[in-house]
Write a protein that holds these residues in place. Structure first.
Motif, PDB file in Angstrom:
ATOM      1  N   VAL A   1       0.854  -1.182   0.000  1.00  0.00           N
ATOM      2  CA  VAL A   1       0.000   0.000   0.000  1.00  0.00           C
ATOM      3  C   VAL A   1       0.895   1.239   0.000  1.00  0.00           C
ATOM      4  CG1 VAL A   1      -1.757   1.310   1.234  1.00  0.00           C
ATOM      5  CG2 VAL A   1      -1.854  -1.186   1.220  1.00  0.00           C
ATOM      6  N   ARG A   2       0.679   2.114  -0.970  1.00  0.00           N
ATOM      7  CA  ARG A   2       1.445   3.363  -1.084  1.00  0.00           C
ATOM      8  C   ARG A   2       0.476   4.534  -1.279  1.00  0.00           C
ATOM      9  NH1 ARG A   2       6.341   2.038  -3.771  1.00  0.00           N
ATOM     10  NH2 ARG A   2       7.197   0.144  -2.818  1.00  0.00           N
ATOM     11  N   GLU A   3       0.973   5.723  -1.089  1.00  0.00           N
ATOM     12  CA  GLU A   3       0.201   6.907  -1.442  1.00  0.00           C
ATOM     13  C   GLU A   3      -0.181   6.790  -2.910  1.00  0.00           C
ATOM     14  OE1 GLU A   3      -0.840  10.618  -3.064  1.00  0.00           O
ATOM     15  OE2 GLU A   3       1.125   9.721  -3.508  1.00  0.00           O
ATOM     16  N   LYS A   4      -1.404   7.184  -3.254  1.00  0.00           N
ATOM     17  CA  LYS A   4      -1.968   6.840  -4.562  1.00  0.00           C
ATOM     18  C   LYS A   4      -1.144   7.375  -5.732  1.00  0.00           C
ATOM     19  CE  LYS A   4      -6.451   6.510  -5.258  1.00  0.00           C
ATOM     20  NZ  LYS A   4      -7.883   6.864  -5.428  1.00  0.00           N
ATOM     21  N   GLN A   5      -0.789   8.645  -5.718  1.00  0.00           N
ATOM     22  CA  GLN A   5      -0.045   9.195  -6.846  1.00  0.00           C
ATOM     23  C   GLN A   5       1.329   8.546  -6.954  1.00  0.00           C
ATOM     24  OE1 GLN A   5      -1.493  11.232  -9.190  1.00  0.00           O
ATOM     25  NE2 GLN A   5       0.360  10.581 -10.282  1.00  0.00           N
ATOM     26  N   GLU A   6       1.938   8.270  -5.829  1.00  0.00           N
ATOM     27  CA  GLU A   6       3.224   7.576  -5.830  1.00  0.00           C
ATOM     28  C   GLU A   6       3.079   6.187  -6.459  1.00  0.00           C
ATOM     29  OE1 GLU A   6       6.154   5.533  -2.499  1.00  0.00           O
ATOM     30  OE2 GLU A   6       4.998   7.311  -1.945  1.00  0.00           O
ATOM     31  N   ALA A   7       1.995   5.486  -6.101  1.00  0.00           N
ATOM     32  CA  ALA A   7       1.759   4.154  -6.665  1.00  0.00           C
ATOM     33  C   ALA A   7       1.506   4.236  -8.169  1.00  0.00           C
ATOM     34  CB  ALA A   7       0.582   3.502  -5.956  1.00  0.00           C
ATOM     35  N   ARG A   8       0.735   5.230  -8.611  1.00  0.00           N
ATOM     36  CA  ARG A   8       0.466   5.391 -10.043  1.00  0.00           C
ATOM     37  C   ARG A   8       1.752   5.670 -10.819  1.00  0.00           C
ATOM     38  NH1 ARG A   8      -4.804   9.423  -9.558  1.00  0.00           N
ATOM     39  NH2 ARG A   8      -6.415   7.809  -9.334  1.00  0.00           N
ATOM     40  N   ASP A   9       2.594   6.550 -10.257  1.00  0.00           N
ATOM     41  CA  ASP A   9       3.848   6.886 -10.933  1.00  0.00           C
ATOM     42  C   ASP A   9       4.742   5.656 -11.055  1.00  0.00           C
ATOM     43  OD1 ASP A   9       2.995   9.483 -11.131  1.00  0.00           O
ATOM     44  OD2 ASP A   9       4.147  10.202  -9.398  1.00  0.00           O
ATOM     45  N   GLU A  10       4.812   4.862  -9.980  1.00  0.00           N
ATOM     46  CA  GLU A  10       5.647   3.667 -10.029  1.00  0.00           C
ATOM     47  C   GLU A  10       5.107   2.671 -11.056  1.00  0.00           C
ATOM     48  OE1 GLU A  10       7.441   0.132  -7.106  1.00  0.00           O
ATOM     49  OE2 GLU A  10       6.333   1.831  -6.246  1.00  0.00           O
ATOM     50  N   TYR A  11       3.796   2.544 -11.125  1.00  0.00           N
ATOM     51  CA  TYR A  11       3.183   1.649 -12.108  1.00  0.00           C
ATOM     52  C   TYR A  11       3.492   2.122 -13.537  1.00  0.00           C
ATOM     53  CZ  TYR A  11      -0.456  -0.639 -14.894  1.00  0.00           C
ATOM     54  OH  TYR A  11      -1.123  -1.341 -15.861  1.00  0.00           O
ATOM     55  N   ASP A  12       3.307   3.412 -13.794  1.00  0.00           N
ATOM     56  CA  ASP A  12       3.553   3.941 -15.135  1.00  0.00           C
ATOM     57  C   ASP A  12       5.022   3.763 -15.534  1.00  0.00           C
ATOM     58  OD1 ASP A  12       0.919   4.692 -15.389  1.00  0.00           O
ATOM     59  OD2 ASP A  12       1.261   6.769 -14.773  1.00  0.00           O
ATOM     60  N   ASP A  13       5.921   4.033 -14.596  1.00  0.00           N
ATOM     61  CA  ASP A  13       7.351   3.883 -14.888  1.00  0.00           C
ATOM     62  C   ASP A  13       7.685   2.421 -15.211  1.00  0.00           C
ATOM     63  OD1 ASP A  13       7.719   6.559 -14.437  1.00  0.00           O
ATOM     64  OD2 ASP A  13       8.508   6.334 -12.407  1.00  0.00           O
ATOM     65  N   ALA A  14       7.092   1.503 -14.429  1.00  0.00           N
ATOM     66  CA  ALA A  14       7.381   0.085 -14.637  1.00  0.00           C
ATOM     67  C   ALA A  14       6.868  -0.375 -15.995  1.00  0.00           C
ATOM     68  CB  ALA A  14       6.753  -0.751 -13.522  1.00  0.00           C
ATOM     69  N   VAL A  15       5.624  -0.004 -16.320  1.00  0.00           N
ATOM     70  CA  VAL A  15       5.035  -0.450 -17.585  1.00  0.00           C
ATOM     71  C   VAL A  15       5.768   0.158 -18.779  1.00  0.00           C
ATOM     72  CG1 VAL A  15       2.947  -0.338 -19.007  1.00  0.00           C
ATOM     73  CG2 VAL A  15       2.768  -0.912 -16.588  1.00  0.00           C
ATOM     74  N   SER A  16       6.143   1.422 -18.690  1.00  0.00           N
ATOM     75  CA  SER A  16       6.831   2.070 -19.808  1.00  0.00           C
ATOM     76  C   SER A  16       8.221   1.487 -20.045  1.00  0.00           C
ATOM     77  CB  SER A  16       6.930   3.575 -19.563  1.00  0.00           C
ATOM     78  OG  SER A  16       7.709   3.835 -18.400  1.00  0.00           O
ATOM     79  N   SER A  17       8.809   0.889 -18.997  1.00  0.00           N
ATOM     80  CA  SER A  17      10.130   0.270 -19.153  1.00  0.00           C
ATOM     81  C   SER A  17      10.040  -1.228 -19.455  1.00  0.00           C
ATOM     82  CB  SER A  17      10.968   0.494 -17.890  1.00  0.00           C
ATOM     83  OG  SER A  17      10.361  -0.121 -16.769  1.00  0.00           O
ATOM     84  N   GLY A  18       8.825  -1.732 -19.665  1.00  0.00           N
ATOM     85  CA  GLY A  18       8.650  -3.129 -20.033  1.00  0.00           C
ATOM     86  C   GLY A  18       8.578  -4.085 -18.863  1.00  0.00           C
ATOM     87  N   GLN A  19       8.433  -3.560 -17.639  1.00  0.00           N
ATOM     88  CA  GLN A  19       8.274  -4.442 -16.473  1.00  0.00           C
ATOM     89  C   GLN A  19       6.799  -4.798 -16.278  1.00  0.00           C
ATOM     90  OE1 GLN A  19      10.447  -1.827 -13.575  1.00  0.00           O
ATOM     91  NE2 GLN A  19      11.413  -3.747 -12.977  1.00  0.00           N
ATOM     92  N   GLN A  20       6.577  -5.973 -15.715  1.00  0.00           N
ATOM     93  CA  GLN A  20       5.215  -6.383 -15.391  1.00  0.00           C
ATOM     94  C   GLN A  20       4.819  -5.736 -14.060  1.00  0.00           C
ATOM     95  OE1 GLN A  20       6.250 -10.416 -15.314  1.00  0.00           O
ATOM     96  NE2 GLN A  20       6.201 -10.675 -17.534  1.00  0.00           N
ATOM     97  N   ALA A  21       3.648  -5.070 -14.051  1.00  0.00           N
ATOM     98  CA  ALA A  21       3.226  -4.339 -12.859  1.00  0.00           C
ATOM     99  C   ALA A  21       1.724  -4.495 -12.664  1.00  0.00           C
ATOM    100  CB  ALA A  21       3.599  -2.861 -12.985  1.00  0.00           C
ATOM    101  N   PHE A  22       1.283  -4.293 -11.418  1.00  0.00           N
ATOM    102  CA  PHE A  22      -0.114  -4.482 -11.032  1.00  0.00           C
ATOM    103  C   PHE A  22      -0.519  -3.335 -10.115  1.00  0.00           C
ATOM    104  CE2 PHE A  22       2.066  -8.430 -11.750  1.00  0.00           C
ATOM    105  CZ  PHE A  22       1.228  -9.144 -12.587  1.00  0.00           C
ATOM    106  N   LEU A  23      -1.658  -2.721 -10.400  1.00  0.00           N
ATOM    107  CA  LEU A  23      -2.127  -1.568  -9.625  1.00  0.00           C
ATOM    108  C   LEU A  23      -3.597  -1.760  -9.278  1.00  0.00           C
ATOM    109  CD1 LEU A  23      -1.437   1.385  -8.618  1.00  0.00           C
ATOM    110  CD2 LEU A  23      -2.419   2.177 -10.787  1.00  0.00           C
TER     111      LEU A  23
END
Length: 806
Positions: free
Chosen positions: A77-99
């Motif tokens: 569980v993270r602060e929402k915007q922080e979690a969204r940013d981490e998800y976007d960064d992961a997906v844009s770099s080709g990592q598998q991510a779940f939000l």
């Protein structure tokens, strides 16, 4: 042409979600739910699967994990915007991510994003939550697994998470659901009922304290799944004590013990027998286009607006003489029957009944905020406490704004809410009732609205409870800190729950007690609960999580009330800290998980796939979905109402999710089924539509009720005789000589018919029967026994005078 069907979205894109499995563990009146979603990418490119789905608003989501390629990813569980940013960064770099994130506007809508799922890859995503089970009017505990997500009406300039959620083509949900439930209760499990087919209930112990039941195989998740659990001697006051987590930070909520108190107040008989005869009753009725839908997805179901009309008729006949009332209808606009509330008389009742008969779902979208403001602007009447009854299918986007408005005006009224049909927002229905010191009800499937509404009327007529307080008697080293907001309302036989954090240390053999005290009808009442400090072995952290969720919701509500930025920021920070410490998500946080073990980034352009959800048939579906399911008759005005409700645009241009514009065409212009199937993808001209269903025959009980006068009496005429199965002449010829007038004879016969043939529906007509009995008692010298003997013979029933209270 190619049809939109099978495992395809509305744009002929494959659906990567294949199945949903749910494991349900019920202990007493709390449920722990684990839901697993199986994904598979059958395309040649990597996909991002986005699933917007409904959830009960009182749920506390505490775990989110994914398994992909043999790797288990535990989300945090993270602060929402922080979690969204981490998800976007992961997906844009080709990592598998779940939000996994909760809607900013409504706590009963979530969005699950599965990012960078490679071609040919499968993934299993699981989320777990705990929730309280609501008590129904017949004593059952209700668990609901929402499956229907109708678009929420959002006023101009607003945002809605549901806008991008596509409907399942033709109402066909392209993924299956399996559900198994294990139930435990020390009082014994009687039966389990459901709106969906179940395998037989299996008791696991001789004393029937444990049982299991499964949803029948092959179920498509195209409707809300309801389980009604009936216990033996279920509703007794209880205290459950749960030990803290040894590894948690000392002094935090998760480290301390938490208690859940369950009260079931019993009011004195003398109080219940003297129901109030005053009050201002305001009925606020949803007349948006979606109210033209059936109550559920079954065939031949009654329309929501028809059920609301029948219920209003019953309410109007059940009101006490001397009270005040008004009826509002709302959609994109609103209107009232009277400029101000009027006194309940024969004339005003007749006027209202005639207007109710003509009520239709013809006011467009679901905009409830403005009529509420208008109601609250009206001054309250001295000696007539305001009681607000709200009937809606709950498809509202600005939920928190609405519930906050009810809270601001909570001291001037009580608010009773009724969610009509599948997909009604539990956040709206429960939130308005909670903030308005009332009671929420949900009417789905084959439920009759009338018994639930009459239970709420019974609550509204009960004397209000004042000076509610909770007092503790604890060992010297222990202190109690409430996690729940103070109790504002108590109703006869209804559960009141409180969560308490207990700090300090004491021996597990120590005992304590808690007293719930309140004033009722000028008398002081006390309910006491005793308990020991030995923690419950089987509760895990369920009570802590529900307590955390309760406190977080209170903090979020306080935050919205504050005008100063610094105060709002401080409350938001506190909610985020509690959310991350407890692992329970909220509107300010989200679950984020990233597969950091993957050595190779996912290659190729990422394709977004929106998972379709179930919606009510004939409403909130694109034209293509409806055309592929069945041919329909169309007329212009009904389609404009439906599209206004679904799409929230002007009459000239309507938009549905990501579908292109649909331009309305005048009546008489032809359109092919192929054109209709293309409507979700291209700009086409189509006729508007409505479904013409045969009107069901009127219920004879409702016919009888409609004939009652405001003072409780009936006239002897051919309409009444027809309901009783006699001619007017036949009834008049049997009237005993000592009966002074036709009205008395007709009223006795109407009561005999209700008690003799409709006793199983007594909850619906008990108040109008009480008025009738009171009216009869006002006539002295009537030989009730002889009158009833003749009446029983005439109607062919056997009802004793004491049964009627005569």
């Amino acid at each position: 042409m190619e049809r939109t069907c099978g495992l395809l979205t509305l744009k002929n894109e494959p659906v990567p979600l294949k199945s949903v499995s749910v494991e349900l563990s019920v202990q007493g009146f709390v449920a722990d739910v684990s839901s697993t979603l199986q994904y598979e990418n059958q395309e040649s490119s990597p996909v991002e699967a986005v699933f917007v789905f409904p959830m009960e608003s009182d749920s506390a989501v505490y775990r989110f994990q994914a398994q992909i390629g043999g790797v288990l990813i535990e989300a945090e569980v993270r602060e929402k915007q922080e979690a969204r940013d981490e998800y976007d960064d992961a997906v844009s770099s080709g990592q598998q991510a779940f939000l996994l994130e909760e809607s900013d506007e409504s706590s009963d809508v979530f969005r699950l994003s599965v990012g960078s799922l490679p071609p040919g890859q499968s993934a299993s995503v699981s989320l777990s939550y705990v929730t309280e089970l609501a008590v129904q009017e017949d004593g059952a505990l209700r668990f609901c697994l929402p499956g229907v997500l109708n678009p929420r009406y959002t006023p101009a300039g607003g945002m809605s998470m549901t806008a991008s959620a596509p409907a399942a083509p033709g109402g066909f949900v392209p993924y299956s659901l399996s559900l198994s439930a294990n139930i435990r209760s020390p009082s014994g499990i009687d039966t389990v009922q459901s709106n969906c087919p179940l395998d037989p209930l299996e008791h696991l112990t001789e004393d029937k304290t444990e049982a299991k039941v499964n949803l029948s195989p092959g179920h498509k998740f195209d409707r809300d799944v309801e389980l009604l659990v009936y216990y033996k001697n279920a509703h007794q006051p209880t205290t459950i004590l749960e030990a803290g987590l040894p590894s948690a930070t000392p002094g935090s909520l998760m480290a301390d013990a938490v208690a859940m108190l369950s009260f079931y107040p019993e009011f004195p008989v003398a109080v219940l027998s003297s129901l109030s005869s005053c009050g201002e009753f305001i009925f606020l009725v949803d007349r948006s286009g979606s109210m033209d839908c059936p109550m559920s997805t079954g065939t031949g179901e009654m329309q929501r607006i028809k059920s609301a009309r029948d219920t209003l008729l019953l309410l109007l006949k059940s009101l006490p003489l001397g009270c005040y009332f008004n009826i509002y209808g709302f959609g994109s606009t609103f209107e009232s029957f009277f400029p101000d509330s009027v006194e309940y008389t024969q004339e005003t009742m007749d006027s209202a009944v005639e207007k109710v008969k003509t009520m239709e779902a013809d006011l467009g979208g679901t905009e409830i905020l403005e009529p509420l403001k208008e109601i609250y602007r009206k001054p309250c009447r001295d000696g007539h406490p305001r009681q607000l009854f709200v009937f809606t299918d709950g498809e509202v986007g600005n939920t928190k704004e609405v519930t906050d408005l009810v809270k601001i005006n909570a001291l001037s009224h009580r608010c009773f809410t009724f969610g009509i049909g599948e997909g009604a927002s539990s956040s709206l229905i429960k939130g308005m009732a909670r903030e308005g010191s009332g009671h929420p009800q949900f009417i789905t499937g084959t439920d009759r609205m009338q018994p639930k509404v009459m239970q709420s009327l019974r609550f509204a007529l009960q004397p209000a409870v004042h000076d509610i307080s909770v007092k503790w008697d604890l060992p010297p080293a222990v202190n109690a800190s409430p996690l729940s907001p103070p109790l504002k309302v108590l109703f006869q036989g209804q559960r009141a729950l409180l969560y308490i954090q207990l700090t300090g240390q004491c021996d597990s053999g120590a005992a304590g007690s808690v007293n719930l005290q309140y004033t009722l009808a000028d008398a002081s009442v006390k309910n006491e609960l005793k308990f020991n400090f030995k923690p419950d072995k089987d509760s895990g952290l369920t009570i802590h999580r529900l307590g955390a969720r309760t406190l977080i919701r209170s903090l979020e509500g306080e935050e919205r009330e504050k005008e100063e930025d610094e105060e709002r920021k401080a409350l938001k920070k506190k909610a985020i800290e509690l959310s991350t410490q407890s692992g329970v998500s909220c509107s300010h946080t989200a679950f984020i998980g990233v597969n950091k073990d993957s050595k190779e980034p996912v290659q190729g352009p990422l394709q977004r796939r929106n998972i379709p959800t179930a919606r009510m048939y004939g409403y909130a579906m694109p034209m293509c979905a409806m055309a592929c399911s069945a041919p329909m008759m169309f007329d212009r005005c009904s389609a404009l109402e439906m599209l206004d409700t679904c799409c929230y645009m002007s009459e000239d241009s309507y938009e549905y999710g990501e579908a292109d514009t649909v331009i309305m065409k005048s009546e008489g212009d032809g359109v092919s089924e192929e054109d209709l199937c293309d409507a979700g993808r291209n700009s086409v001209e189509v006729d508007t539509y409505t479904i013409h269903a045969a009107e069901p025959e009127e219920d004879p009980m409702l016919q009888l009720i409609s004939l009652q006068r405001a003072n409780g009496s009936w006239d002897l005429d051919q309409k009444l005789a027809s309901v009783l199965g006699k001619t007017e002449e036949e009834i008049a010829s049997k009237m005993p000589g000592e009966v002074p007038n036709n009205e008395l004879w007709a009223t006795v016969l109407a009561l005999l018919w209700l008690y003799g043939f409709k006793l199983d529906s007594k909850d619906e007509w008990q108040f109008l029967a009480m008025k009738a009995v009171s009216w009869i008692k006002g006539h002295k010298g009537l030989s009730v026994t002889q009158c009833m003997q003749v009446g029983n013979t005439l109607l062919g029933c056997q009802v004793e005078p004491q049964t009627l209270g005569l």
